[in-house]
Design an enzyme around this catalytic site. Sequence first.
Site, PDB file in Angstrom:
ATOM      1  N   LYS A 162       2.023  -3.738   6.395  1.00 42.65           N
ATOM      2  CA  LYS A 162       2.296  -3.865   4.913  1.00 42.65           C
ATOM      3  C   LYS A 162       3.772  -3.388   4.914  1.00 42.65           C
ATOM      4  CE  LYS A 162      -1.487  -4.992   3.387  1.00 42.65           C
ATOM      5  NZ  LYS A 162      -1.764  -5.914   2.744  1.00 42.65           N
ATOM      6  N   TYR A 211      -2.192  -0.763  10.525  1.00 41.07           N
ATOM      7  CA  TYR A 211      -2.584  -1.364   9.163  1.00 41.07           C
ATOM      8  C   TYR A 211      -1.288  -1.147   8.272  1.00 41.07           C
ATOM      9  CZ  TYR A 211      -3.852  -1.633   4.334  1.00 41.07           C
ATOM     10  OH  TYR A 211      -3.927  -2.024   2.967  1.00 41.07           O
ATOM     11  N   SER A 230       0.875  -1.268   0.056  1.00 42.35           N
ATOM     12  CA  SER A 230      -0.153  -0.135   0.011  1.00 42.35           C
ATOM     13  C   SER A 230       1.055   1.086  -0.002  1.00 42.35           C
ATOM     14  CB  SER A 230      -0.881   0.026   1.337  1.00 42.35           C
ATOM     15  OG  SER A 230      -1.701   1.077   1.354  1.00 42.35           O
TER      16      SER A 230
HETATM   17  N1  LIG Z   1      -8.755  -1.358  -0.956  1.00 41.23           N
HETATM   18  C1  LIG Z   1      -7.612  -0.609  -0.651  1.00 41.23           C
HETATM   19  O1  LIG Z   1      -8.008   0.715  -0.826  1.00 41.23           O
HETATM   20  C2  LIG Z   1      -6.452  -0.823  -0.776  1.00 41.23           C
HETATM   21  C3  LIG Z   1      -5.343  -0.036  -0.806  1.00 41.23           C
HETATM   22  C4  LIG Z   1      -3.924  -0.386  -0.971  1.00 41.23           C
HETATM   23  C5  LIG Z   1      -3.722  -1.840  -0.796  1.00 41.23           C
HETATM   24  N2  LIG Z   1      -4.662  -2.712  -0.403  1.00 41.23           N
HETATM   25  C6  LIG Z   1      -4.305  -4.346   0.160  1.00 41.23           C
HETATM   26  O2  LIG Z   1      -5.133  -4.988  -1.158  1.00 41.23           O
HETATM   27  C7  LIG Z   1      -5.712  -6.010  -0.641  1.00 41.23           C
HETATM   28  C8  LIG Z   1      -6.912  -6.452  -0.835  1.00 41.23           C
HETATM   29  O3  LIG Z   1      -7.768  -5.420  -0.696  1.00 41.23           O
HETATM   30  P1  LIG Z   1      -9.372  -5.288  -0.709  1.00 41.23           P
HETATM   31  O4  LIG Z   1      -9.948  -3.882  -0.563  1.00 41.23           O
HETATM   32  O5  LIG Z   1      -9.474  -6.049  -1.740  1.00 41.23           O
HETATM   33  O6  LIG Z   1      -9.824  -5.784   0.871  1.00 41.23           O
HETATM   34  P2  LIG Z   1     -11.168  -7.094   0.984  1.00 41.23           P
HETATM   35  O7  LIG Z   1     -11.322  -6.819   2.533  1.00 41.23           O
HETATM   36  O8  LIG Z   1     -12.131  -6.716   0.279  1.00 41.23           O
HETATM   37  O9  LIG Z   1     -10.359  -8.398   0.515  1.00 41.23           O
HETATM   38  C9  LIG Z   1      -9.378  -9.018   1.472  1.00 41.23           C
HETATM   39  C10 LIG Z   1      -9.792 -10.584   1.622  1.00 41.23           C
HETATM   40  O10 LIG Z   1      -8.799 -11.270   2.212  1.00 41.23           O
HETATM   41  C11 LIG Z   1      -9.873 -12.174   2.898  1.00 41.23           C
HETATM   42  N3  LIG Z   1      -8.827 -12.568   4.162  1.00 41.23           N
HETATM   43  C12 LIG Z   1      -8.528 -11.821   5.250  1.00 41.23           C
HETATM   44  N4  LIG Z   1      -7.574 -12.347   6.106  1.00 41.23           N
HETATM   45  C13 LIG Z   1      -7.509 -13.860   5.714  1.00 41.23           C
HETATM   46  C14 LIG Z   1      -7.057 -14.875   5.976  1.00 41.23           C
HETATM   47  N5  LIG Z   1      -6.162 -14.957   7.136  1.00 41.23           N
HETATM   48  N6  LIG Z   1      -7.047 -15.993   5.236  1.00 41.23           N
HETATM   49  C15 LIG Z   1      -7.832 -16.019   4.152  1.00 41.23           C
HETATM   50  N7  LIG Z   1      -8.163 -15.000   3.822  1.00 41.23           N
HETATM   51  C16 LIG Z   1      -8.154 -13.804   4.354  1.00 41.23           C
HETATM   52  C17 LIG Z   1     -11.196 -11.430   3.209  1.00 41.23           C
HETATM   53  O11 LIG Z   1     -11.996 -12.711   3.498  1.00 41.23           O
HETATM   54  C18 LIG Z   1     -11.279 -10.641   1.868  1.00 41.23           C
HETATM   55  O12 LIG Z   1     -11.989 -11.546   0.948  1.00 41.23           O
HETATM   56  C19 LIG Z   1      -5.354  -6.214   0.799  1.00 41.23           C
HETATM   57  O13 LIG Z   1      -4.015  -6.843   0.935  1.00 41.23           O
HETATM   58  C20 LIG Z   1      -5.041  -4.623   1.073  1.00 41.23           C
HETATM   59  O14 LIG Z   1      -3.948  -4.212   2.093  1.00 41.23           O
HETATM   60  C21 LIG Z   1      -6.005  -2.384  -0.554  1.00 41.23           C
END
Ligand SMILES: NC(=O)c1ccc[n+]([C@@H]2O[C@H](COP(=O)([O-])OP(=O)(O)OC[C@H]3O[C@@H](n4cnc5c(N)ncnc54)[C@H](O)[C@@H]3O)[C@@H](O)[C@H]2O)c1
Length: 337
Positions: free
Chosen positions: A145, A141, A117
């Site tokens: 990362k 959080y 991130s």
């Molecule tokens: N959405 C954003 O703005 C953003 C920005 C920067 C980085 N990210 C990164 O992108 C990735 C995806 O984000 P997102 O927005 O799709 O989030 P999200 O919450 O929609 O998806 C995360 C998924 O991970 C699964 N999960 C969490 N812990 C788990 C575990 N221990 N075992 C198995 N499954 C697990 C959840 O059920 C969920 O489906 C994350 O790593 C997040 O840190 C997201």
Amino acid sequence: MKFLITGGAGYIGSTVVSALEDAGHTPVILDSLVTGRVEFTCGKIFYQGDIADPVLLKQIFSEHPDIHAVLHCAALIVVPESVEMPYEYYRENVAKSNEMFHILNELGCKRIVFSSSAAIYDNVENFMVTESAPLAPGSPYARTKFIMEMVLQDTCKAYGMKGIALRYFNPIGTDPKYRSGIHVKNPSHVLGKLVDTALGKQEAFTITGVNWPTRDGSGIRDYIHVWDLAAAHVKALTEFDQVFERADNPEDNYLVINLGSGKGVTVFELVEAFERVFGQKIKTQVADPRPGDVAGAYANGDRAKALLNWQANLSIDEGIRSALEWGKIRGKILPYP
Ligand SMILES: NC(=O)c1ccc[n+]([C@@H]2O[C@H](COP(=O)([O-])OP(=O)(O)OC[C@H]3O[C@@H](n4cnc5c(N)ncnc54)[C@H](O)[C@@H]3O)[C@@H](O)[C@H]2O)c1
């Protein structure tokens, strides 16, 4: 080609899954559904379980020995929640990811793409960050990362694995075929909140922080259409080895790449764009920053262009339009509107 997508039932993971399928590849989803949606896994290869479950990972790789690389999206992602529950965030995002990398190595899976991130960057004067800009993750959080980037780098160097950390800026919008999208009931993302306000699900849109050192005092972000983001992942996964060749095979087997649009947009400017696309004024109110909030940054995209041969194409208006549409129709896929 076949790829394992952890967190493939989440917002970004499910969009990457769709993009991979559209490009003729086979995604295998591993997700515990702790926050993700089973509806997004319909008709796909899906294993429900935890990323750190060695028995399940062994089963996945014995049933799919042709998995070429892993995209590790699974994580807990809500900044204010991470301030209240750091134990859970470090356990889920750090301890379990470390364990998973270890198991993947033992299973002979040597290619990892990691969802990192832009929240880990320090504030820089003009807000534009290259991958070598200073880091100062401002919340538990963001620190998960930051830590996992270091873990991945050390793991790759020590065990002959290869890792690409993709630093996402602010994903917005939805898969153009509306197969999945933002799924949380009450989104904490800025655009989700704007959509909720527009659709009457919340009274007013709150601008959190108007005294940041930006051109208009509101936070600055780089909004990247999630479909553009997904396209970058398709490149990173399918051209994994070539990406390392293009980078002259760094000794530590590890690369960091920004994924953003390259444009900084303030919250006031986002509201203006939203009103333009929506065609109506939105009720706004001003509040203090939330715990862990930062002034923000936008991406320098030179490395993404050089290594992935990728740059963002879709406009912020397209991101807003598709988010609005998804907000209207997602009740047909999810059990709540
Ligand atoms: N959405 C954003 O703005 C953003 C920005 C920067 C980085 N990210 C990164 O992108 C990735 C995806 O984000 P997102 O927005 O799709 O989030 P999200 O919450 O929609 O998806 C995360 C998924 O991970 C699964 N999960 C969490 N812990 C788990 C575990 N221990 N075992 C198995 N499954 C697990 C959840 O059920 C969920 O489906 C994350 O790593 C997040 O840190 C997201």
